[in-house]
Scaffold this active site. Structure first.
Site, short mmCIF file in Angstrom:
data_model
loop_
_atom_site.label_atom_id
_atom_site.label_comp_id
_atom_site.label_asym_id
_atom_site.label_seq_id
_atom_site.Cartn_x
_atom_site.Cartn_y
_atom_site.Cartn_z
N SER A 7 5.44 -28.50 38.68
CA SER A 7 4.90 -29.26 39.26
C SER A 7 3.60 -28.91 39.69
CB SER A 7 5.72 -28.80 41.21
OG SER A 7 5.31 -29.16 42.16
N HIS A 32 5.20 -33.08 36.28
CA HIS A 32 5.79 -33.13 37.81
C HIS A 32 4.63 -33.52 38.41
CE1 HIS A 32 8.78 -33.90 40.56
NE2 HIS A 32 8.91 -33.23 40.97
N ASP A 34 3.41 -34.26 42.25
CA ASP A 34 4.60 -34.33 43.72
C ASP A 34 3.30 -35.32 45.16
OD1 ASP A 34 7.51 -32.99 43.87
OD2 ASP A 34 5.96 -31.48 43.57
N MET A 36 2.95 -37.15 48.26
CA MET A 36 3.50 -36.84 49.65
C MET A 36 2.67 -38.11 50.43
SD MET A 36 4.06 -32.92 49.74
CE MET A 36 5.30 -32.23 48.24
N HIS A 67 6.55 -37.81 41.32
CA HIS A 67 7.93 -38.08 42.04
C HIS A 67 7.41 -38.26 43.55
CE1 HIS A 67 10.62 -34.74 44.42
NE2 HIS A 67 10.89 -36.62 45.34
N MET A 69 7.24 -39.73 47.33
CA MET A 69 8.20 -38.91 48.57
C MET A 69 7.38 -39.94 49.17
SD MET A 69 8.14 -35.24 47.30
CE MET A 69 7.17 -35.17 46.35
N MET A 138 17.10 -32.97 44.70
CA MET A 138 16.32 -32.19 45.10
C MET A 138 17.08 -31.17 45.44
SD MET A 138 13.50 -33.60 45.42
CE MET A 138 12.37 -32.42 46.27
N ASP A 176 14.94 -30.12 41.16
CA ASP A 176 13.11 -29.63 41.72
C ASP A 176 13.80 -29.01 43.03
OD1 ASP A 176 10.87 -29.90 42.84
OD2 ASP A 176 10.54 -32.03 43.57
C1 DX5 Z 1 8.86 -30.22 46.97
C2 DX5 Z 1 8.68 -30.85 45.89
C3 DX5 Z 1 8.85 -30.17 44.75
C4 DX5 Z 1 8.56 -28.29 44.89
C5 DX5 Z 1 8.70 -28.02 43.51
O1 DX5 Z 1 8.93 -31.85 47.73
O2 DX5 Z 1 8.83 -32.16 45.27
O3 DX5 Z 1 8.57 -30.12 43.49
O4 DX5 Z 1 7.15 -28.57 45.84
O5 DX5 Z 1 8.07 -26.08 44.01
P1 DX5 Z 1 8.63 -25.13 44.28
O6 DX5 Z 1 9.70 -25.05 42.63
O7 DX5 Z 1 7.97 -24.30 44.55
O8 DX5 Z 1 9.96 -25.59 45.10
ZN ZN Z 2 8.81 -33.14 43.47
#
Ligand code: DX5
Ligand code: ZN
Length: 226
Positions: A7, A32, A34, A36, A67, A69, A138, A176
């Site tokens: 990630s 990956h 992320d 947000m 991903h 969010m 998750m 994840d």
């Molecule tokens: C959380 C994310 C993850 C996360 C992974 O909202 O979707 O992808 O950041 O990071 P670690 O491995 O540090 O939990």
């Molecule tokens: Zn993620």
């Protein structure tokens, strides 16, 4: 086949391409990303322009696993697809018309995934399991990297793996949140196949070595019968 999906959330954003390449050298099969929005989750990260830059910087055989969010993911799927996303996952909790949203992702020729939060049961996915390419479970509440793995989520991974073997459809199980050398074997034994790791890859130490170790431990666990 066990795969590591680093990630980039925990990478040094000023050296993003270099960090990504180090992880790929260590055996990362995908990256990956992320995304947000500060609404669905209490944090704001990155959007399509970063995906476009990353797509140019890393080899095309490494899929970008985005991903989302975010609220109203349908509104942004075209922008992520245009930017070069290869896989897009959306949260069950954000999609009123989940089937339509997954169709939307697939209509762009991308791999479509559905994500569930720790409090969301596997049963909410029954009607879409035959159309998704992957389910992302998750194991932390989404929003931040570096959180602690929630052990009760292992049971959900086991349930999903059991359903997968019963119905025989081809979706992959991605996991994840909070994955580290200490728990990666347990996640794999529960049925995790694609392991997302942010802090464990980019947090400290050498990125390539961190990735290699996680992959090795995950693959070893997949070979051991318990
Ligand atoms: C959380 C994310 C993850 C996360 C992974 O909202 O979707 O992808 O950041 O990071 P670690 O491995 O540090 O939990
Ligand atoms: Zn993620």
């Amino acid at each position: 086949m066990i795969q590591i999906a680093p990630s980039i959330l925990s990478a040094d954003f000023a050296r993003l391409a270099a960090c990504a390449k180090e992880a790929i050298e260590g055996g990362a099969a995908l990256l990956h990303v992320d995304v947000m929005d500060g609404h669905f989750v209490p944090n704001i990260t990155i959007g399509p322009p970063v995906v476009a830059s990353l797509r140019k910087a890393v080899a095309s055989e490494i899929p970008l696993d985005c991903h989302l969010m975010i609220e109203n993911p349908d509104q942004y799927i075209p922008a992520f697809a245009d930017a070069g996303a290869d896989w897009i996952s959306v949260h069950q909790e954000t999609c009123i018309h989940l089937h339509r949203t997954l169709q939307h992702i697939k209509s762009r020729g991308l791999q479509a995934g559905v994500v569930i939060n720790p409090a969301t049961p596997i049963g909410t996915l029954t009607e879409v399991l035959d159309m998704v390419d992957y389910v992302l479970v998750m194991t932390v509440n989404p929003g931040f990297g570096g959180q602690k793995f929630i052990p009760s989520c292992l049971e959900k991974i086991r349930k999903l793996a059991a359903i997968k073997s019963t119905i025989g459809t081809g979706f992959k199980i991605e996991v994840d949140g909070g994955i580290s050398l200490d728990n990666v074997a347990e996640v794999v034994r529960a049925g995790g196949e694609i392991l997302v790791a942010g802090n464990a890859v980019f947090g400290s130490g050498d990125v390539k070595t961190n990735t290699e170790r996680l992959l090795l431990r995950g693959r070893e666990a997949s070979l051991v019968q318990v």
